[in-house]
Design a protein around this motif. Structure first.
Motif, PDB file in Angstrom:
ATOM      1  N   VAL A 138       0.850  -1.356   0.052  1.00 13.95           N
ATOM      2  CA  VAL A 138       0.040   0.151   0.184  1.00 13.95           C
ATOM      3  C   VAL A 138       0.764   1.246  -0.319  1.00 13.95           C
ATOM      4  O   VAL A 138       1.777   1.217   0.605  1.00 13.95           O
ATOM      5  N   SER A 139       0.866   2.283  -0.923  1.00 16.03           N
ATOM      6  CA  SER A 139       1.253   3.294  -1.260  1.00 16.03           C
ATOM      7  C   SER A 139       0.506   4.500  -1.337  1.00 16.03           C
ATOM      8  O   SER A 139      -0.678   4.338  -1.228  1.00 16.03           O
ATOM      9  N   VAL A 140       1.011   5.294  -0.222  1.00 13.56           N
ATOM     10  CA  VAL A 140       0.410   6.783  -0.296  1.00 13.56           C
ATOM     11  C   VAL A 140       1.638   8.533  -0.630  1.00 13.56           C
ATOM     12  O   VAL A 140       2.656   8.273  -0.448  1.00 13.56           O
ATOM     13  N   VAL A 141       1.096   8.325  -2.184  1.00  8.41           N
ATOM     14  CA  VAL A 141       2.136   9.693  -2.552  1.00  8.41           C
ATOM     15  C   VAL A 141       1.652  10.902  -2.024  1.00  8.41           C
ATOM     16  O   VAL A 141       0.418  11.406  -2.519  1.00  8.41           O
ATOM     17  N   HIS A 172       3.674  10.578   8.543  1.00  7.28           N
ATOM     18  CA  HIS A 172       2.371   9.972   9.700  1.00  7.28           C
ATOM     19  C   HIS A 172       2.425   8.876   8.454  1.00  7.28           C
ATOM     20  O   HIS A 172       1.684   8.147   9.124  1.00  7.28           O
ATOM     21  N   ALA A 173       2.239   9.202   6.973  1.00  5.89           N
ATOM     22  CA  ALA A 173       1.611   7.237   6.262  1.00  5.89           C
ATOM     23  C   ALA A 173       2.895   6.650   6.551  1.00  5.89           C
ATOM     24  O   ALA A 173       2.305   5.292   7.165  1.00  5.89           O
ATOM     25  N   GLU A 174       4.349   6.858   6.488  1.00  2.00           N
ATOM     26  CA  GLU A 174       5.066   5.723   7.163  1.00  2.00           C
ATOM     27  C   GLU A 174       4.684   5.505   8.191  1.00  2.00           C
ATOM     28  O   GLU A 174       5.288   3.785   9.067  1.00  2.00           O
ATOM     29  N   LEU A 194       2.467   2.298   6.122  1.00  2.00           N
ATOM     30  CA  LEU A 194       2.496   2.659   4.308  1.00  2.00           C
ATOM     31  C   LEU A 194       3.426   3.267   3.630  1.00  2.00           C
ATOM     32  O   LEU A 194       4.108   3.750   4.381  1.00  2.00           O
ATOM     33  N   ASN A 195       3.903   2.444   2.615  1.00  2.00           N
ATOM     34  CA  ASN A 195       4.492   3.122   1.813  1.00  2.00           C
ATOM     35  C   ASN A 195       4.471   4.945   1.729  1.00  2.00           C
ATOM     36  O   ASN A 195       3.101   4.773   0.920  1.00  2.00           O
ATOM     37  N   ALA A 196       5.242   5.475   1.691  1.00  2.08           N
ATOM     38  CA  ALA A 196       4.835   6.442   1.753  1.00  2.08           C
ATOM     39  C   ALA A 196       6.030   7.600  -0.386  1.00  2.08           C
ATOM     40  O   ALA A 196       7.522   7.001   0.208  1.00  2.08           O
TER      41      ALA A 196
END
Ligand SMILES: [Zn+2]
Ligand SMILES: [Zn+2]
Length: 422
Positions: A285-288, A297-299, A303-305
């Protein structure tokens, strides 16, 4: 309240590029764009008379109560251009009708849209009374209400729905045909003036249909955003991901959020989407997001950032969730053959749709609003099974009394999610 709010207290994040609020002139100039003009006919395509009658009655009631006060007063948070937030003294809601209830919000959270509204960057006309995500305590119910009683704690969906029309019965509660299109709390005139959550009291017109009991053991602070953003996140994942993972357990979920640092919108929904994808078993799951604080925060949430420019070197993904406001075309270009692009949508500047690419790849685009009331029990189930902990997204918890200061800090300082308790 016994919310254990302290457990979530973390420092608000300060973004390196702060969004700038629009003043009166720039805010109202935004209504002259073709995108803004396109929204109006849709809002008025049915129940025009009912909408106008509601607005007239609400404005008339406010004026009448100023002349002769027959009801107690309460406070309600108003947002005005220039990111000005202040408490206003307004009449408390009238006693509930036979199917209605009056509730007292005890945990209210910011929606990602609230940031854009307060900065004057949306087509919701300011000034307006703010807030549409809350857990509340029931104060009073009408004589036909059976499922809730005074003292109960409930989640209040941000959309108004009757529970009885064909759309509500089919689970399309966001498209309820008993009320005008897009009837919702906390969006001022465009939402229909139903009330707002950063206030002492909130009227609920269809209590049995709308209110969902807060399960024992779930903290009101953790559940406040289930009223909107968490359900909004759920609908991009639950209908698509299980089949994808059955085919390929490593299938990627790509969440494309802010492409520019100075975006006027909040960032909780992309993080909730990531957490829900994880809850459904996605490993990849990656967040751009262009904002370093959001990537950090995603990391922290596992989550992958990625930075937007890192998209250039990546293979397209089978499930892309578009949470951009800048360019839907970027998310579509990242959607793999036979893939799905599911967009939170609605506030893009007009965008170039790569139709030929989508055609060759057989890609599906879904854009639209969520059906919140229908999804609330499904989200609560994930929370009760210990698979989803939405509280990890919260960056600030405060008390409702401090709302003007705490919310301004979040909207101008780049915080992700604030919950205020009362
Ligand atoms: Zn919202
Ligand atoms: Zn309905």
């Amino acid at each position: 309240m016994d919310s254990g709010a302290e457990a979530y207290r973390v420092s608000p994040m300060i973004g390196s590029s702060r969004p700038r609020p629009r003043g009166w002139l720039r805010h109202y100039a935004g209504f002259l764009t073709p995108d803004a003009a396109a929204a109006m006919p849709v809002l008025l395509e049915r129940d025009r008379v009912q909408r106008l009658r509601r607005l007239g009655a609400s404005i008339g009631d406010g004026a009448g109560q100023r002349l002769r006060r027959t009801r107690p007063r309460m406070r309600s948070l108003q947002a005005a251009p220039g990111a000005r937030l202040s408490w206003h003294d307004v009449p408390a809601p009238a006693p509930p009708g036979p199917d209605g209830a009056i509730v007292h919000p005890i945990a209210c959270s910011t929606c990602d849209l609230d940031c854009g509204i307060v900065l004057g960057a949306t087509q919701f006309a300011l000034p307006l009374h703010l807030g549409h995500e809350c857990v509340a305590e029931v104060l009073a119910v009408g004589e036909r209400v059976r499922t809730v009683k005074p003292g109960d704690r409930v989640i209040v969906p941000f959309q108004i729905n009757c529970g009885a029309c064909p759309d509500c019965r089919a689970g399309r509660t966001g498209s309820c045909t008993s009320v005008p299109p897009a009837s919702m709390y906390g969006m001022g005139l465009a939402g229909g003036l139903w009330g707002s959550a950063f206030a002492d009291e909130l009227p609920v017109p269809f209590a049995d249909a709308m209110l969902v009991a807060l399960p024992a053991g779930i903290d009101p602070v953790a559940a406040a955003s289930v009223a909107d953003n968490v359900c909004d996140a759920y609908r991009h994942i639950a209908p698509h991901l299980p089949a994808l993972l059955e085919e390929d357990p490593d299938a990627e979920v790509l969440i494309v959020a802010a492409l520019e640092r100075r975006t006027p919108f909040g960032s909780s929904a992309p993080l909730y989407i990531g957490l829900i994808a994880r809850a459904f078993g996605a490993r990849n799951v990656s967040v751009v997001d262009a904002r370093p604080a959001v990537r950090a925060h995603a990391e922290r949430l596992g989550l992958n950032a990625l930075k937007p420019r890192e998209l250039r070197r990546r293979a397209p993904a089978p499930l892309v969730v578009d949470a951009t406001v800048e360019d839907l075309g970027v998310s579509l270009a990242q959607t793999a053959a036979d893939g799905i692009c599911s967009s939170l949508g609605g506030f893009h500047r007009s965008t170039r749709i790569p139709l030929m690419q989508m055609y060759v790849r057989n890609a599906t685009l879904h854009i639209g609003r969520t059906h919140t009331r229908h999804l609330i029990p499904k989200v609560l189930e994930l929370m009760l099974e210990d698979r989803l902990h939405p509280e990890g997204v919260i960056t600030s918890v405060g008390v409702l009394d401090d709302a003007p200061r705490v919310l301004r800090e979040q909207f101008l300082g780049g915080g992700v999610k604030t919950v205020l308790t009362a």
